[in-house]
Design an enzyme around this catalytic site. Structure first.
Site, mmCIF file in Angstrom:
data_model
loop_
_atom_site.group_PDB
_atom_site.id
_atom_site.type_symbol
_atom_site.label_atom_id
_atom_site.label_comp_id
_atom_site.label_asym_id
_atom_site.label_seq_id
_atom_site.Cartn_x
_atom_site.Cartn_y
_atom_site.Cartn_z
ATOM 1 C CG ASP A 106 -2.036 1.030 1.092
ATOM 2 O OD1 ASP A 106 -2.068 1.747 0.064
ATOM 3 O OD2 ASP A 106 -2.860 1.126 2.018
ATOM 4 C CG HIS A 129 -6.879 1.484 4.836
ATOM 5 N ND1 HIS A 129 -6.823 1.029 3.547
ATOM 6 C CD2 HIS A 129 -5.592 1.593 5.254
ATOM 7 C CE1 HIS A 129 -5.559 0.869 3.194
ATOM 8 N NE2 HIS A 129 -4.796 1.205 4.217
ATOM 9 C CG PHE A 130 -9.166 4.307 10.931
ATOM 10 C CD1 PHE A 130 -9.193 5.638 11.310
ATOM 11 C CD2 PHE A 130 -8.007 3.587 11.172
ATOM 12 C CE1 PHE A 130 -8.099 6.243 11.898
ATOM 13 C CE2 PHE A 130 -6.904 4.188 11.758
ATOM 14 C CZ PHE A 130 -6.945 5.517 12.128
ATOM 15 C CG HIS A 155 -4.844 4.573 8.401
ATOM 16 N ND1 HIS A 155 -4.889 3.374 9.065
ATOM 17 C CD2 HIS A 155 -3.707 4.537 7.659
ATOM 18 C CE1 HIS A 155 -3.819 2.651 8.747
ATOM 19 N NE2 HIS A 155 -3.098 3.334 7.888
ATOM 20 C CG MET A 169 -12.115 0.113 16.780
ATOM 21 S SD MET A 169 -13.149 -0.510 15.440
ATOM 22 C CE MET A 169 -13.194 -2.259 15.828
ATOM 23 C CB SER A 213 -4.986 8.410 17.720
ATOM 24 O OG SER A 213 -5.771 7.372 17.168
ATOM 25 C CG HIS A 244 2.866 3.075 10.988
ATOM 26 N ND1 HIS A 244 3.240 1.976 11.739
ATOM 27 C CD2 HIS A 244 1.931 2.621 10.109
ATOM 28 C CE1 HIS A 244 2.571 0.910 11.331
ATOM 29 N NE2 HIS A 244 1.770 1.264 10.354
ATOM 30 N N GLY A 245 1.995 3.821 14.291
ATOM 31 C CA GLY A 245 0.735 3.352 14.852
ATOM 32 C C GLY A 245 0.983 2.418 16.023
ATOM 33 N N GLY A 263 0.576 -0.999 15.977
ATOM 34 C CA GLY A 263 1.181 -2.263 15.594
ATOM 35 C C GLY A 263 0.328 -3.436 16.048
#
Length: 476
Positions: free
Chosen positions: A95, A204-205, A235, A376, A380, A399-400, A402
């Site tokens: 991606d 993705h969200f 995202h 979710m 964040s 980046h997040g 994980g």
């Protein structure tokens, strides 16, 4: 595997076997235990990365590291084109330019609450999501799509999908200028054409959130964040187009690697020299896919604004502006320690420090925004880059959260639960294409992102600015 602590939250795997350089990763004790539980599979991938020609010391991984294709997710590696350095699609990801965009509003959580359910329905309607999702209201011709692949987000802004001001707050101003659509296959065009302006599936969200806590008031003020403020985090990436570009060039590189004397310890690390015709073709195709992703997030942001307006918030009331948009999966030429290198980031973001010329002027006194989605159900974070990141991680950060549970495992665990109802009881409205999507993205499937950013802060490669909590979640 020999692992040595070398600094707070920082570990080294000394060069061994076919490794050309040391490997370094950032982790807390808790994350280290997670890596041990997986049999160090992702750290072995990091060691494999260290075997590639022309790599500049060290091969790196961020605290959200987990097993990926070729490179671990969270992997960062720099290659010197003058020393036979290579480009590897597995070091960028399928991606291409998957990333996040944060929109900041003028609204408070209290002002939004009475309109929350209607807004959730509107966002789900206005932004198509799910496997193979397509837009039926906005379509682009082949000629227009080629222009988008060259020009990125700016092409859409010129046609009324957003504001000129948006572009200043997008990494690289929403365009990689070396893109060449002629290096993108016909199959990639076919897959991408109907998907511009869609979320896709998997992790993705689109989330409507609010600022729950401020940790760094000076940086928060520079970024325009305040307690209780409504924000929107988007995202997504280059959808089927980017996936096809990656697959096309993995196949091509596997054929040519032996010709260039590249011995691969893992076929998923298929690579070609940066300065070879094949390497140059891939970089031009990758940039075109990255521009598609920038344009994708731009179009989604346009329809998010429209959804807020249909929910009863006119433009002056919602005031949704791009705080920042950054990439997770890219390769870029950058200057580090006096060398021009090609930095691969795969599930990692730029985290440039103070006064860097590629940061919007408004943010230079605090550093580049780093957007770190969690899951979710929890939170964040917004961080900023540091000078230490420039020295220690090629200007990179996490980046997040994980993943720590496979999608199959997550669906198995969630089978007896109603996650949509559970989240609603916490004040979080979920809109999703299928139950399976929600189940495989259950909060417990991810590491606690607060542990990830704690390691980032502890290692000095990022400063924590604010925490955001979800109110509405749109999943694919």
């Amino acid at each position: 595997m020999r692992v040595e602590p070398i600094a707070p939250y920082t570990y080294r795997i000394p060069k061994q076997g076919r490794m050309r350089v040391d490997a370094v990763f950032f982790a807390s004790e808790s994350i280290l235990k997670d890596l041990e539980a997986e049999g160090y599979a992702s750290l072995q991938q990091l060691m494999n990365v260290a075997t590639l020609p022309g790599i500049v010391e060290p091969a790196l991984a961020m605290p959200d590291i987990h097993w990926g294709y070729g490179f671990p997710v969270g992997g960062v590696a720099a290659f010197d084109p003058e020393a036979g350095g290579v480009v590897s699609p597995g070091g960028i990801g399928f991606d291409i330019n998957c990333g996040v965009r944060l929109l900041a509003s003028n609204l408070s959580r209290e002002a939004l609450e009475p309109h929350k359910s209607r807004l959730a329905d509107l966002l789900y309607r206005e932004v198509p999501s799910g496997v193979g999702s397509e837009r039926k209201d906005v379509r682009f011709s082949r000629k227009e799509l080629k222009e988008i692949l060259r020009e990125g987000a700016g092409w859409l802004v010129k046609r009324g999908f957003g504001n000129p001001e948006d572009l200043r707050f997008i990494e690289s101003e929403g365009r990689l200028p070396w893109a060449n659509p002629d290096k993108v296959s016909e199959r990639a065009f076919e897959r991408g054409a109907p998907q511009l302006g869609t979320l896709g599936s998997g992790n993705h969200f689109l989330e409507v959130q609010y600022v729950d806590q401020i940790y760094d008031p000076e940086a928060a003020e520079a970024l325009g964040l305040f307690p209780g403020q409504v924000t929107v985090l988007i995202h997504t990436g280059s959808r089927g187009l980017g996936h096809q570009v990656c697959q096309d060039y993995v196949d091509r590189f596997l054929k040519v690697a032996p010709r260039y004397g590249i011995e691969l310890v893992d076929k998923q690390l298929a690579a070609a020299p940066i300065q070879s015709p094949e390497g140059q073709d891939y970089l031009q195709a990758m940039a075109a896919a990255a521009n598609f992703a920038f344009a994708n997030r731009q179009l989604i942001a346009h329809f998010v604004r429209e959804a807020f307006e249909k929910a009863g918030f006119p433009p002056k009331a919602h005031g949704l502006r791009v705080l920042y948009d950054l990439a997770h999966n890219n390769a870029k030429f950058e200057e580090h320690k006096g060398r021009r290198v090609l930095v691969h980031r795969k599930g990692a973001t730029r985290a440039f420090g103070l006064h860097h010329p590629e940061i919007p002027p408004e943010y230079r006194k605090v550093g580049q925004p780093v957007l770190v989605p969690g899951d979710m159900g929890r939170y964040s974070f917004v961080l900023v880059g540091t000078e230490k990141a420039m020295e220690a991680s090629f200007g990179s950060s996490c980046h997040g959260a994980g993943r720590k549970m496979s999608r199959h495992q997550a669906k198995k665990v969630a089978r007896t639960r109603n996650l949509v109802r559970e989240l609603e009881s916490q004040g979080i409205l979920v809109r999703a294409a299928t139950r399976a999507t929600v189940d495989e993205e259950m909060p417990e499937a991810y590491k606690d992102v607060s542990e990830v950013v704690r390691a980032v802060k502890g290692a000095g490669i990022g400063r924590i600015v604010a925490r955001l909590r979800p109110l509405i979640v749109v999943k694919g």
